[in-house]
Design a protein around this motif. Structure first.
Motif, PDB file in Angstrom:
ATOM      1  N   THR A 418       0.857  -1.177   0.000  1.00 12.98           N
ATOM      2  CA  THR A 418       0.000   0.000   0.000  1.00 12.98           C
ATOM      3  C   THR A 418       0.894   1.228   0.000  1.00 12.98           C
ATOM      4  OG1 THR A 418      -1.736  -1.143   1.223  1.00 12.98           O
ATOM      5  CG2 THR A 418      -1.795   1.262   1.233  1.00 12.98           C
ATOM      6  N   ARG A 419       0.699   2.089  -0.988  1.00  9.75           N
ATOM      7  CA  ARG A 419       1.537   3.284  -1.134  1.00  9.75           C
ATOM      8  C   ARG A 419       0.688   4.442  -1.616  1.00  9.75           C
ATOM      9  NH1 ARG A 419       6.673   3.365   0.844  1.00  9.75           N
ATOM     10  NH2 ARG A 419       7.566   4.499  -0.918  1.00  9.75           N
ATOM     11  N   PHE A 420       1.065   5.659  -1.212  1.00 13.46           N
ATOM     12  CA  PHE A 420       0.530   6.844  -1.853  1.00 13.46           C
ATOM     13  C   PHE A 420       1.049   6.846  -3.296  1.00 13.46           C
ATOM     14  CE2 PHE A 420       0.370   9.420   2.375  1.00 13.46           C
ATOM     15  CZ  PHE A 420      -0.749   8.695   2.763  1.00 13.46           C
ATOM     16  N   ILE A 421       0.253   7.369  -4.220  1.00 16.25           N
ATOM     17  CA  ILE A 421       0.586   7.298  -5.644  1.00 16.25           C
ATOM     18  C   ILE A 421       0.950   8.683  -6.162  1.00 16.25           C
ATOM     19  CG2 ILE A 421      -0.195   6.590  -7.915  1.00 16.25           C
ATOM     20  CD1 ILE A 421       0.008   4.295  -5.919  1.00 16.25           C
ATOM     21  N   ALA A 422       2.210   8.856  -6.517  1.00 19.26           N
ATOM     22  CA  ALA A 422       2.663  10.135  -7.077  1.00 19.26           C
ATOM     23  C   ALA A 422       2.178  10.285  -8.511  1.00 19.26           C
ATOM     24  CB  ALA A 422       4.187  10.222  -7.016  1.00 19.26           C
ATOM     25  N   SER A 423       2.134  11.529  -8.983  1.00 17.87           N
ATOM     26  CA  SER A 423       1.704  11.839 -10.339  1.00 17.87           C
ATOM     27  C   SER A 423       2.899  12.268 -11.180  1.00 17.87           C
ATOM     28  CB  SER A 423       0.657  12.968 -10.300  1.00 17.87           C
ATOM     29  OG  SER A 423       0.278  13.374 -11.595  1.00 17.87           O
ATOM     30  N   PHE A 424       2.857  11.934 -12.466  1.00 15.93           N
ATOM     31  CA  PHE A 424       3.895  12.343 -13.409  1.00 15.93           C
ATOM     32  C   PHE A 424       3.229  12.987 -14.603  1.00 15.93           C
ATOM     33  CE2 PHE A 424       6.536  11.621 -17.160  1.00 15.93           C
ATOM     34  CZ  PHE A 424       7.748  12.132 -16.729  1.00 15.93           C
ATOM     35  N   PRO A 425       3.784  14.069 -15.144  1.00 21.47           N
ATOM     36  CA  PRO A 425       5.064  14.730 -14.885  1.00 21.47           C
ATOM     37  C   PRO A 425       5.094  15.677 -13.681  1.00 21.47           C
ATOM     38  CG  PRO A 425       4.464  14.948 -17.203  1.00 21.47           C
ATOM     39  CD  PRO A 425       3.237  14.513 -16.462  1.00 21.47           C
ATOM     40  N   SER A 426       4.026  15.733 -12.875  1.00 18.02           N
ATOM     41  CA  SER A 426       4.029  16.629 -11.709  1.00 18.02           C
ATOM     42  C   SER A 426       5.239  16.413 -10.815  1.00 18.02           C
ATOM     43  CB  SER A 426       2.759  16.413 -10.886  1.00 18.02           C
ATOM     44  OG  SER A 426       1.607  16.413 -11.691  1.00 18.02           O
ATOM     45  N   SER A 427       5.719  15.166 -10.758  1.00 18.56           N
ATOM     46  CA  SER A 427       6.828  14.834  -9.863  1.00 18.56           C
ATOM     47  C   SER A 427       8.192  15.152 -10.450  1.00 18.56           C
ATOM     48  CB  SER A 427       6.762  13.341  -9.513  1.00 18.56           C
ATOM     49  OG  SER A 427       6.903  12.549 -10.692  1.00 18.56           O
ATOM     50  N   CYS A 428       8.254  15.567 -11.696  1.00 21.50           N
ATOM     51  CA  CYS A 428       9.535  15.928 -12.314  1.00 21.50           C
ATOM     52  C   CYS A 428      10.101  17.164 -11.623  1.00 21.50           C
ATOM     53  CB  CYS A 428       9.338  16.205 -13.803  1.00 21.50           C
ATOM     54  SG  CYS A 428      10.761  16.961 -14.618  1.00 21.50           S
ATOM     55  N   PRO A 429      11.347  17.130 -11.182  1.00 21.42           N
ATOM     56  CA  PRO A 429      11.903  18.301 -10.482  1.00 21.42           C
ATOM     57  C   PRO A 429      12.133  19.513 -11.371  1.00 21.42           C
ATOM     58  CG  PRO A 429      13.583  16.610 -10.769  1.00 21.42           C
ATOM     59  CD  PRO A 429      12.285  15.992 -11.188  1.00 21.42           C
ATOM     60  N   PHE A 430      12.064  19.356 -12.691  1.00 19.25           N
ATOM     61  CA  PHE A 430      12.331  20.483 -13.581  1.00 19.25           C
ATOM     62  C   PHE A 430      11.072  21.188 -14.064  1.00 19.25           C
ATOM     63  CE2 PHE A 430      16.052  17.590 -14.332  1.00 19.25           C
ATOM     64  CZ  PHE A 430      16.951  18.342 -13.598  1.00 19.25           C
ATOM     65  N   VAL A 431       9.930  20.874 -13.461  1.00 15.10           N
ATOM     66  CA  VAL A 431       8.697  21.611 -13.743  1.00 15.10           C
ATOM     67  C   VAL A 431       8.201  22.220 -12.442  1.00 15.10           C
ATOM     68  CG1 VAL A 431       8.135  19.985 -15.586  1.00 15.10           C
ATOM     69  CG2 VAL A 431       7.026  19.727 -13.357  1.00 15.10           C
ATOM     70  N   THR A 432       7.393  23.278 -12.557  1.00 12.43           N
ATOM     71  CA  THR A 432       6.750  23.885 -11.393  1.00 12.43           C
ATOM     72  C   THR A 432       5.338  23.334 -11.311  1.00 12.43           C
ATOM     73  OG1 THR A 432       8.082  25.876 -11.574  1.00 12.43           O
ATOM     74  CG2 THR A 432       6.024  26.046 -10.336  1.00 12.43           C
ATOM     75  N   LEU A 473       5.700  16.581  11.144  1.00 13.23           N
ATOM     76  CA  LEU A 473       4.778  15.452  11.201  1.00 13.23           C
ATOM     77  C   LEU A 473       4.985  14.677  12.497  1.00 13.23           C
ATOM     78  CD1 LEU A 473       5.030  13.956   7.588  1.00 13.23           C
ATOM     79  CD2 LEU A 473       3.113  15.230   8.544  1.00 13.23           C
ATOM     80  N   PRO A 474       3.930  14.272  13.158  1.00 10.10           N
ATOM     81  CA  PRO A 474       4.089  13.381  14.325  1.00 10.10           C
ATOM     82  C   PRO A 474       4.821  12.113  13.905  1.00 10.10           C
ATOM     83  CG  PRO A 474       1.844  14.232  14.192  1.00 10.10           C
ATOM     84  CD  PRO A 474       2.526  14.636  12.917  1.00 10.10           C
ATOM     85  N   ASN A 475       5.643  11.599  14.786  1.00  7.32           N
ATOM     86  CA  ASN A 475       6.431  10.413  14.459  1.00  7.32           C
ATOM     87  C   ASN A 475       5.539   9.285  13.954  1.00  7.32           C
ATOM     88  OD1 ASN A 475       8.827  11.595  15.194  1.00  7.32           O
ATOM     89  ND2 ASN A 475       8.784  10.822  17.300  1.00  7.32           N
ATOM     90  N   GLY A 476       5.978   8.699  12.852  1.00 10.07           N
ATOM     91  CA  GLY A 476       5.257   7.558  12.317  1.00 10.07           C
ATOM     92  C   GLY A 476       4.100   7.893  11.403  1.00 10.07           C
ATOM     93  N   THR A 477       3.822   9.171  11.176  1.00  8.83           N
ATOM     94  CA  THR A 477       2.704   9.542  10.311  1.00  8.83           C
ATOM     95  C   THR A 477       2.937   9.021   8.894  1.00  8.83           C
ATOM     96  OG1 THR A 477       2.271  11.539  11.593  1.00  8.83           O
ATOM     97  CG2 THR A 477       1.354  11.445   9.366  1.00  8.83           C
ATOM     98  N   TYR A 478       2.070   8.149   8.460  1.00  8.59           N
ATOM     99  CA  TYR A 478       2.109   7.563   7.118  1.00  8.59           C
ATOM    100  C   TYR A 478       3.437   6.885   6.806  1.00  8.59           C
ATOM    101  CZ  TYR A 478      -2.050  10.472   6.571  1.00  8.59           C
ATOM    102  OH  TYR A 478      -3.292  11.061   6.728  1.00  8.59           O
ATOM    103  N   ALA A 479       4.103   6.388   7.839  1.00  6.78           N
ATOM    104  CA  ALA A 479       5.380   5.708   7.616  1.00  6.78           C
ATOM    105  C   ALA A 479       5.181   4.527   6.666  1.00  6.78           C
ATOM    106  CB  ALA A 479       5.951   5.216   8.944  1.00  6.78           C
ATOM    107  N   GLY A 480       6.060   4.425   5.676  1.00  6.99           N
ATOM    108  CA  GLY A 480       5.982   3.352   4.700  1.00  6.99           C
ATOM    109  C   GLY A 480       5.031   3.598   3.551  1.00  6.99           C
ATOM    110  N   LEU A 481       4.252   4.684   3.617  1.00  4.77           N
ATOM    111  CA  LEU A 481       3.303   4.977   2.550  1.00  4.77           C
ATOM    112  C   LEU A 481       3.860   5.945   1.507  1.00  4.77           C
ATOM    113  CD1 LEU A 481      -0.092   5.328   4.475  1.00  4.77           C
ATOM    114  CD2 LEU A 481       0.808   3.354   3.230  1.00  4.77           C
ATOM    115  N   PHE A 482       4.963   6.600   1.813  1.00  5.49           N
ATOM    116  CA  PHE A 482       5.553   7.538   0.851  1.00  5.49           C
ATOM    117  C   PHE A 482       7.056   7.558   1.019  1.00  5.49           C
ATOM    118  CE2 PHE A 482       5.138  10.075   4.653  1.00  5.49           C
ATOM    119  CZ  PHE A 482       6.173  11.001   4.612  1.00  5.49           C
TER     120      PHE A 482
END
Length: 597
Positions: A418-432, A473-482
């Motif tokens: 189970t993971r949070f799902i990133a979006s692309f190209p939103s996640s590209c560091p060379f775009v705003t 973030l409180p310790n452990g918040t969403y640990a392992g999900l991102f």
């Protein structure tokens, strides 16, 4: 005589002999098909596919260093953008790589006339029948169907190359890529406006602490160009550098911008622009059918150009809709669209200084090497002085589905985590990347996409801001999900719901980060106007500047969250956060700041 696609290609192929085919193939990539894709069977052997061959760019780290310097307002080279020729030199492959690829293609009977090479030489494109591609890549192509929307693609789950090509070929696609560009939320509401007038009077105003001017109370139910100019302190700015400045919108998936709808929009919201329009550039067979208006395209054009008027606007329509009809052996483009558009735009001498895109997909559906290569193309545009903006997505931390209760947040790397799902190209560091807000005073829109990339590491310019958020973030918040070490987004935000556009002759509300993105782009175009008027270069790659300001020039949004994956998602909070970034812009203050550098 009319030639079939296969017969046409045969004019450029020489007969193969068993001795000509390379041996000793080595597996280069193997993937598990993303969820929802069902294999229908073998792809027709005569179906034509376009193969893009990426050659290594050995000097790309040097381009990246230049980009860091010219985008850092505290560096002596800030704003010294590179020319088209300088960028091409920095991404060119080694001549030995070009020779190796040409020899390999020739060994498969593909003559030079059938090859297309990018101006920098870093991409080679060929059209071949499936049977030819299978022999070249030691694989088997299949027809795959998406069980949710019926899209059909021709893909394989693995491919191989001769070991001799190891250091000369970075990747070949579309082979294992199941990524499809999707429109962001852009939720249309077709219900007619109520007959009962709103409870506020026409001249009622909302005064917001920290905002420069009061805002019409009507903006709490309907967002117009006037609302955004009031909210973001653009009311009194008059552009002056129209002959030097430009803004552009990109369009895919047969989304067309309608001139008649734009005229109605201008008559309603920007009367001074009534007799103006925009330039249309058609790429790869793209169209702009006036009989088939697109809500997404209309939204992009109307608000980006309405805010930045009279800055010249361009609408890029890129053709090649991915779905394939398996019973037709026709030449179709099964490639995802960003590289097709990048091929074109990088080959142009003059490029608009601001470009907005409102399309994306789940990052995990894109092979990592391909995502990095597309992202590198955006870096080239930034190095040439263009600001590239993408919407952050409309599924919170989830998979892009705006309904958080039906999101599937499972990794597709074989571990089924189970993971949070990133979006692309939103996640590209060379775009705003632009998130979304709503209401006045502003709160985070509950659909605003945001999170952390699984592909791209956290870039230097956001280290401090992201570390500060993570420590809050409180310790452990969403640990392992991102992935806390990944590129975090969005960078900024703007209003993203209840936008009044004109679509097929009538006004209708629409919303999503596909509304906030062209709106923010319009504001960036005005910032570029101010710099160009003052004799300064355009802003180019924005992120190092934005993060160096540490929130100055932005309204911090500290209320709201964007749920997803069965969780409340991250919260908007003081400073940067992965829901609204640094918040929404104050144009007047930003103009003062960017003119200092």
């Amino acid at each position: 005589m009319r030639l079939s696609p296969f017969s046409f290609l045969s004019l450029f192929l020489v007969p193969l002999s068993s001795s000509a085919a390379p041996h000793h193939l080595k597996l280069r990539q193997s993937v598990t098909p993303p969820r929802h894709w069902i294999r229908l069977g073998r792809a027709p052997s005569a179906h034509i596919i376009q193969l893009r061959i990426a050659l290594p760019q050995p000097r790309f780290p040097e381009l990246e260093r230049h980009l860091a310097e010219i985008s850092n307002p505290f560096h002596g080279s800030y704003g010294e953008h590179l020319s088209k020729e300088e960028v091409e030199e920095l991404v060119a492959p080694h001549p030995s790589s070009l020779d190796a690829v040409r020899e390999w293609l020739a060994s498969h009977g593909i003559r030079s006339e059938a090859r297309h090479q990018s101006l920098a030489g870093d991409w080679v494109t060929v059209y071949v029948p499936v049977a030819q591609a299978e022999e070249m890549l030691g694989t088997e192509f299949s027809v795959w169907k998406h069980d949710k929307d019926g899209d059909v693609l021709v893909r394989t789950t693995e491919y191989s190359l001769p070991a001799l090509l190891d250091q000369h070929v970075e990747l070949i696609q579309p082979t294992t890529i199941f990524h499809r560009a999707k429109r962001l939320r852009s939720t249309l509401h077709f219900s007619p406006p109520p007959d009962v007038p709103p409870s506020f009077s026409a001249d009622a105003k909302i005064t917001i602490p920290g905002y420069a001017v009061p805002v019409d109370a009507s903006c709490n139910t309907t967002i117009t160009v006037s609302c955004l100019k009031q909210l973001y302190n653009m009311v009194n700015y008059v552009p002056q550098a129209m002959n030097k400045n430009g803004i552009a919108l990109t369009s895919y998936l047969e989304e067309f911008a309608n001139f008649a709808d734009l005229r109605k929009f201008y008559a309603d919201q920007v009367p001074a622009a009534l007799n103006t329009s925009f330039n249309v550039v058609l790429i790869n067979g793209g169209l702009n059918k006036q009989s088939d208006a697109g809500a997404e395209a209309n939204l992009d054009v109307q608000f980006a150009l309405g805010i930045s008027f009279p800055t010249p606007g361009t609408f890029y329509s890129t053709g090649g809709k991915p779905p394939f009809k398996p019973d037709k052996h026709a030449v179709v483009n099964t490639n995802e669209p960003y590289m097709t558009w990048l091929d074109f735009i990088l080959g142009q001498k003059n490029i608009p200084q601001t470009i907005s895109t409102s399309y994306g997909d789940d990052e995990q559906t894109v092979p990592r090497d391909y995502a990095r290569r597309v992202c590198a193309g955006f870096a080239q545009l930034g190095a040439r002085g263009t600001s590239i903006l993408f919407g952050s997505g409309d599924g919170g931390v989830g998979d892009g589905n705006p309904d958080p209760t039906t999101q599937i947040c499972i990794s597709n790397d074989g571990t089924n985590r189970t993971r949070f799902i990133a979006s692309f190209p939103s996640s590209c560091p060379f775009v705003t990347t632009v998130g979304g807000t709503t209401q006045i005073p502003e709160v985070a829109a509950d659909f605003s996409g945001g999170g952390f990339s699984e592909v791209f590491p956290r870039p230097w310019w956001q280290e401090a801001a992201v570390e500060k958020f993570l420590k809050s973030l409180p310790n452990g918040t969403y640990a392992g999900l991102f992935n806390p070490e990944g590129r975090a987004y969005p960078d900024v935000s703007a209003q993203a719901d209840n936008f009044k556009i004109f679509f097929r002759g009538s006004s209708t509300p629409i919303g999503g980060t596909s509304a906030s993105t062209p709106s923010f782009a319009g504001l960036v175009a005005l910032l570029n106007d101010a710099r160009l008027t003052a004799g300064k270069p355009s802003l180019g790659f924005l992120n190092p500047l934005i993060y160096s300001l540490e929130g100055k020039g932005f309204h911090d949004v500290v209320v709201g969250n964007a749920p997803g994956c069965g969780t409340p998602g991250f919260n908007a909070t003081v400073g940067w956060d992965p829901v609204t970034g640094f918040g929404t812009p104050d144009f007047g203050r930003l103009k003062e700041l960017v003119l200092q550098y």
